[in-house]
Enzyme design. Structure first.
Site: not given
Length: 160
Positions: A73-75, A78
Site C-alpha cells: 500500500v505505502c509504496p 510514497l
C-alpha cells in the site's frame, strides 16, 4: 501507525507551527502550536543523512507517517509524493516520509526495484523513528492491544 498520515508544518525563523493534520484523532499537533522538534537519521539516494526540523526554517514541510516498509500500500503513496516533489519545491515545501523501522530497512527498501515492491529511485528522505519518539510527539503512534496470536505467544507455561 496504522495508515499513512500527513502533517503540514510551517517552519519560520522563530518557531515551527503545525498547520494541518490529516487522518489522526490525536491533538498533539494543532494549528498555532509549536511543532515538536525532531532530529534523526534518514536514507536518501542510498546514503544515510541527518535530518532535523531546524533544516526547514522558512519552508513548509510535509511529514508523511506510514506504517511499514515492504508493504504493497505505502509504496504507491510514497512514490506519488516523490513524483510530485518538484511541485512541492515550487511552493517552498519539502517532503519527508517516516516510520519506526530502522535506517537499514529503509536502505534495503530503497534498493529494491519498484516492480518487486520496493521504492527504488525515491526522491524523498525516509526517516527512521526507531525509538518511536517522533511519531509519539506528533500523535501518530497508534497503540493497539496485542492480537490473540501475540497474547498466546507471550503466555508462559504454568509450572506444576
Amino acid at each position: 501507525m496504522g495508515f499513512c498520515q500527513l502533517l503540514l508544518v510551517l517552519s519560520n525563523d522563530n518557531q515551527s507551527n503545525c498547520l494541518v493534520k490529516y487522518s489522526t484523532p490525536s491533538t498533539s499537533c494543532i494549528p498555532r502550536k509549536r511543532a515538536p522538534f525532531f532530529h534523526a537519521k534518514a536514507v536518501l539516494d542510498g546514503k544515510f543523512i541527518d535530518v532535523s526540523l531546524d533544516q526547514f526554517k522558512g519552508k513548509y514541510l510535509a511529514l508523511i507517517f506510514y506504517p511499514f516498509d515492504f508493504t504493497y500500500v505505502c509504496p504507491t503513496e510514497l512514490i506519488a509524493y516523490s513524483d510530485a516533489l518538484d511541485k512541492f519545491k515550487a511552493i517552498g515545501a519539502e517532503v519527508i516520509a517516516m516510520n519506526t523501522e530502522s535506517i537499514y530497512t529503509h536502505l534495503a527498501w530503497t534498493k529494491t526495484a519498484r516492480n518487486e515492491g520496493g521504492v527504488q529511485g525515491l526522491r524523498i528522505p525516509l526517516l527512521s523513528d526507531f525509538g518511536k519518539n517522533i511519531a509519539k510527539s506528533y500523535g501518530c503512534l497508534l497503540y493497539t492491544s496485542p492480537s490473540p496470536r501475540d497474547r498466546q505467544k507471550s503466555r508462559m507455561p504454568s509450572s506444576a
